[in-house]
Design a protein around this motif. Sequence first.
Motif, mmCIF file in Angstrom:
data_model
loop_
_atom_site.group_PDB
_atom_site.id
_atom_site.type_symbol
_atom_site.label_atom_id
_atom_site.label_comp_id
_atom_site.label_asym_id
_atom_site.label_seq_id
_atom_site.Cartn_x
_atom_site.Cartn_y
_atom_site.Cartn_z
ATOM 1 N N GLU A 59 25.336 48.182 -4.008
ATOM 2 C CA GLU A 59 24.398 48.380 -5.375
ATOM 3 C C GLU A 59 24.954 48.321 -6.480
ATOM 4 O OE1 GLU A 59 25.396 52.297 -3.670
ATOM 5 O OE2 GLU A 59 24.381 50.372 -2.934
ATOM 6 N N GLN A 60 26.386 48.477 -6.321
ATOM 7 C CA GLN A 60 27.381 48.713 -7.718
ATOM 8 C C GLN A 60 27.825 47.167 -7.852
ATOM 9 O OE1 GLN A 60 30.171 52.019 -7.746
ATOM 10 N NE2 GLN A 60 28.819 53.001 -6.097
ATOM 11 N N GLY A 61 27.667 46.384 -6.943
ATOM 12 C CA GLY A 61 28.103 44.996 -6.893
ATOM 13 C C GLY A 61 29.562 44.785 -6.497
ATOM 14 N N ARG A 62 30.090 45.969 -5.821
ATOM 15 C CA ARG A 62 31.289 45.662 -4.991
ATOM 16 C C ARG A 62 31.035 44.995 -3.797
ATOM 17 N NH1 ARG A 62 33.160 51.831 -4.415
ATOM 18 N NH2 ARG A 62 31.128 51.856 -3.763
ATOM 19 N N GLY A 63 32.105 44.155 -3.437
ATOM 20 C CA GLY A 63 32.112 43.446 -2.156
ATOM 21 C C GLY A 63 32.415 44.411 -0.775
ATOM 22 N N TYR A 64 31.723 44.359 0.194
ATOM 23 C CA TYR A 64 31.955 44.860 1.430
ATOM 24 C C TYR A 64 33.009 44.508 1.971
ATOM 25 C CZ TYR A 64 27.395 47.887 1.823
ATOM 26 O OH TYR A 64 26.704 48.887 1.893
ATOM 27 N N ILE A 65 33.863 45.596 2.403
ATOM 28 C CA ILE A 65 35.250 45.153 3.122
ATOM 29 C C ILE A 65 34.761 45.298 4.691
ATOM 30 C CG2 ILE A 65 37.466 46.009 3.583
ATOM 31 C CD1 ILE A 65 37.645 47.112 0.703
ATOM 32 N N ASN A 66 34.714 44.101 5.360
ATOM 33 C CA ASN A 66 34.556 44.212 6.784
ATOM 34 C C ASN A 66 35.875 44.334 7.583
ATOM 35 O OD1 ASN A 66 31.527 42.990 6.738
ATOM 36 N ND2 ASN A 66 32.835 41.790 5.177
#
Length: 524
Positions: A218-225
Amino acid sequence: MGSIFLGLGENQEQQSLDLGRANRHGLIAGATGTGKTVTLQGLAESFSANGVPVFVADVKGDLSGISMPGSPTFKHADKLEGRAKELGMEDYAYSDNPAIFWDLYGEQGHPIRTTISEMGPLLLSRLLDLNDTQEGVLQIVFKYADEHGLLLLDFADLQSILLHASQNSKELSAKYGNVSKQSVGAIQRQLLSFEAQGADNFFGEPALEIDDFLKTDEQGRGYINVLAADKLMRSPKLYATFLLWLLAELFESLPEVGDPEKPKLVFFFDEAHLLFDDAPKALEDKIEQVVRLIRSKGVGVFFVTQNPIDIPEEVAGQLGNRVQHALRAFTPRDKKAIKAAADTFRINPDLDVEEAITQLRVGEALVSTLMDDGAPSVVQRTLIKPPRSRLGPITAKERAIINSVSPVDGKYDTAVDRESAEEVLAAKAADAAQTAQEVEEKGEDEVRKQSRKTPSLWEKAFSRGAKVAAGSAAGAAAAAVLGKKSRANPMASGVTSAAGSIATDLAGPIAGRFVRNLIGGLMR
């Protein structure tokens, strides 16, 4: 274009990675204990902060800390804070990162699965270490499955159709070419070996949807998989084949974007040498082709390895962004690696690169990245910035909490076993056994008059369509009783439902064949 701060050079010059050039791939190399993992963690954090999703394999089990903020009370906190102060990072503060944990075995994160059909015979042959003859037999088995509408979803399906091929080797050989029982037996033995290692967990449904690797919070940060790979590393060929399959899936799934302002995904390939160990030259060439082509899909690939000469020259030539940590000159091969690493950098007249590589302290690296015009920057001895998240693994309780609030929680956690090749072939075998018994009891002429016991793919689909049509007709009648007009055409609905049923049954073979053709084109 935006950029990622990497650290400071000896002349206090900022070293940065241009986000618009991050899809030109990169290399992080260095001996054990020189800071590769910390560099990787800091890079992954920065990509995430810029809205770029990341995939990283956690081969040692210590990258899970990227999901939690660092703390002054944790180990190495004084070194991190001291490094930040040394680099003049006045805004340095501990912070977490949005993370999704994955695990092929489903133990430490969400399971990752694909179907046998989607993997295809080429990558399976690589995984099973088959010779050319055995690979040819596997190709025939896949073709037979496609032509007969048999879904190959998991190991059980593949084992069933291999057994069927062995039992009907003469018929298959007459149509497709030589299918020897010996070759089928060799493939079956390799399958059993990999099944014992837990590789069967990787095959089945629900299959991975690549879009789930491309999420932002929701903050626009990319998820780290984060892929839990500490157990997976015990099967290095499965690890390498899985990552190669994943690259091919990304290539097939993503649209062409050219050179975007920032990557759509950054893919860190740790222990990269495993991809090339014992790989034939033809496979190396095609890996180089995959790496080169996937750039246009907006995917950046960073190879992480101890020794830069582990990466073939054809692939290394595609890696424009380089972070070289210290190497040790203990053996002739080490000296060769140092010279090879030094020769890849743009010359800096003020720096003896070969000498510097052996003198770098922990956390220092030689850095060269692509500039706006696409040319590599002059190599600089650089002090790498510290990560803001925790160094080291998280606890089992923390992992469980993160998994419970994951955006894909519940989507992949329960395996689905729908009707596929195993069930169809078992039904046909039972049908054949019962028919043989009836022939013996009633005679062949009498049995021929009976209807077939196992309906065809099309018959089953139209049967389902007819049921749906009946339901539509009942719905139309109910609407009429209620005084509502219905535009539904029960007959048309039945035909549409039948077509949909047929499409559902054929979707696996057709989709699998499409992906295999794409991978096959890249791998030939």
